[in-house]
Write an enzyme that holds these catalytic residues in place. Structure first.
Site, PDB file in Angstrom:
ATOM      1  N   ARG A  33       0.812  -1.228   0.000  1.00  0.00           N
ATOM      2  CA  ARG A  33       0.000   0.000   0.000  1.00  0.00           C
ATOM      3  C   ARG A  33       0.842   1.273   0.000  1.00  0.00           C
ATOM      4  NH1 ARG A  33      -3.654  -0.659   5.128  1.00  0.00           N
ATOM      5  NH2 ARG A  33      -1.631  -1.388   5.927  1.00  0.00           N
ATOM      6  N   ASP A  59      -4.206  -1.783  -2.426  1.00  0.00           N
ATOM      7  CA  ASP A  59      -4.792  -2.146  -1.141  1.00  0.00           C
ATOM      8  C   ASP A  59      -5.687  -3.355  -1.373  1.00  0.00           C
ATOM      9  OD1 ASP A  59      -6.076  -2.425   1.260  1.00  0.00           O
ATOM     10  OD2 ASP A  59      -6.772  -0.347   1.387  1.00  0.00           O
ATOM     11  N   TYR A 148      -8.662 -14.582  12.987  1.00  0.00           N
ATOM     12  CA  TYR A 148      -7.356 -14.703  12.340  1.00  0.00           C
ATOM     13  C   TYR A 148      -7.039 -16.176  12.062  1.00  0.00           C
ATOM     14  CZ  TYR A 148      -2.377 -14.380  11.406  1.00  0.00           C
ATOM     15  OH  TYR A 148      -1.142 -14.481  10.813  1.00  0.00           O
ATOM     16  N   THR A 183       8.889  -9.526  12.871  1.00  0.00           N
ATOM     17  CA  THR A 183       8.506  -8.620  11.797  1.00  0.00           C
ATOM     18  C   THR A 183       7.763  -7.434  12.406  1.00  0.00           C
ATOM     19  OG1 THR A 183       6.323  -9.591  11.410  1.00  0.00           O
ATOM     20  CG2 THR A 183       8.194 -10.641  10.292  1.00  0.00           C
TER      21      THR A 183
END
Length: 257
Positions: A33, A59, A148, A183
């Site tokens: 993005r 996106d 998730y 990360t």
């Protein structure tokens, strides 16, 4: 030279894939993005490895973003040989703590975008008789831990089913299921990580190397670390009801605060 398209390429696992594939001599299509970060990444990889690095700002939580990337994957004049569906994110909070609109956005990126981009890529790859797709899931796919985990479980089931359907076509599909990786993922979600034991963390570059080895061996599922392979082996033998309680307590102990 072959070309790899990586979604979510500017950070974490996606950036590790970009570094490794560029070092191996693949041209790249970098998708994220943030245009500024994409251009900086493309310049660095081009200067360091001499590969072409194309930038695509998109996106994947929007139809326009998905359609733009799907169109690039379907371009027969500039074929993509390897797709890394890596874009994704997490939410801080349990079920009903997270706004429904945010949950639906996650499903858009983790499930709909993965389906549409995989379909665009594999259709073109099947015509050429070669190609590969890595759909980044998570070990959360194997335990009952909210939206998730449910979205990543869908990624695993979809990828393995599609891999079977494309057997003999020359197209390989693999679901990649890492554990905790150092990360930007947790910071972006506002999740603390101080309570996660050090032994549970994985290195993104080592993870990518193991994943690419598994893809080359024709695996449809990659859990690229002995520690997590052992944990997932235990998950298979624990009764489902007990597993739900264990993962809930583990989530409170090791999950986001």
């Amino acid at each position: 030279m072959t070309t790899a398209l990586i979604t979510g390429s500017t950070a974490g696992i996606g950036a590790a894939f970009a570094r490794r594939l560029a070092a191996d001599g693949h041209n790249l299509v970098l998708v994220a993005r943030d245009t500024k970060r994409l251009r900086e990444q493309a310049t660095e990889l081009h200067d360091r490895h001499g590969v072409e690095a194309e930038v695509r700002t998109a996106d994947l939580a929007t139809d326009d973003g998905i359609e733009a990337v799907a169109a690039r994957l379907g371009d027969r004049r500039n074929p993509v040989d390897l797709l890394i569906n890596n874009a994704g994110f997490g939410h801080k909070g349990r079920y009903l703590d997270v706004p429904l609109a945010d949950e639906l956005k996650m499903l858009k990126v983790h499930c709909e975008a993965v389906l549409r981009l995989t379909s665009a890529a594999t259709e073109a790859m099947r015509e050429r008789g070669r190609g590969g797709v890595v759909n980044v899931a998570s070990v959360a796919a194997f335990v009952p831990r909210g939206t998730y985990g449910a979205s990543k479980a869908w990624v695993v089931q979809f990828t393995q089913g599609a891999a079977r359907d494309l057997t003999g076509s020359g197209v390989r599909l693999m679901a990649l299921c890492p554990g905790f990786v150092r990360t930007e993922f947790h910071a972006r979600a506002g999740m603390g990580t101080d309570n996660i034991p050090g032994w549970m963390w994985l290195d993104a570059d080592k993870l990518v190397a193991a994943a690419l080895d598994d893809l080359a061996r024709g695996k449809s599922l990659s859990i690229p670390d002995p520690r997590y392979k052992a944990l997932m082996g235990l998950v298979k033998v624990v009764p489902r009801g007990m597993l739900g309680g264990l993962t809930s307590r583990t989530g409170r102990k090791y999950g986001p605060r």
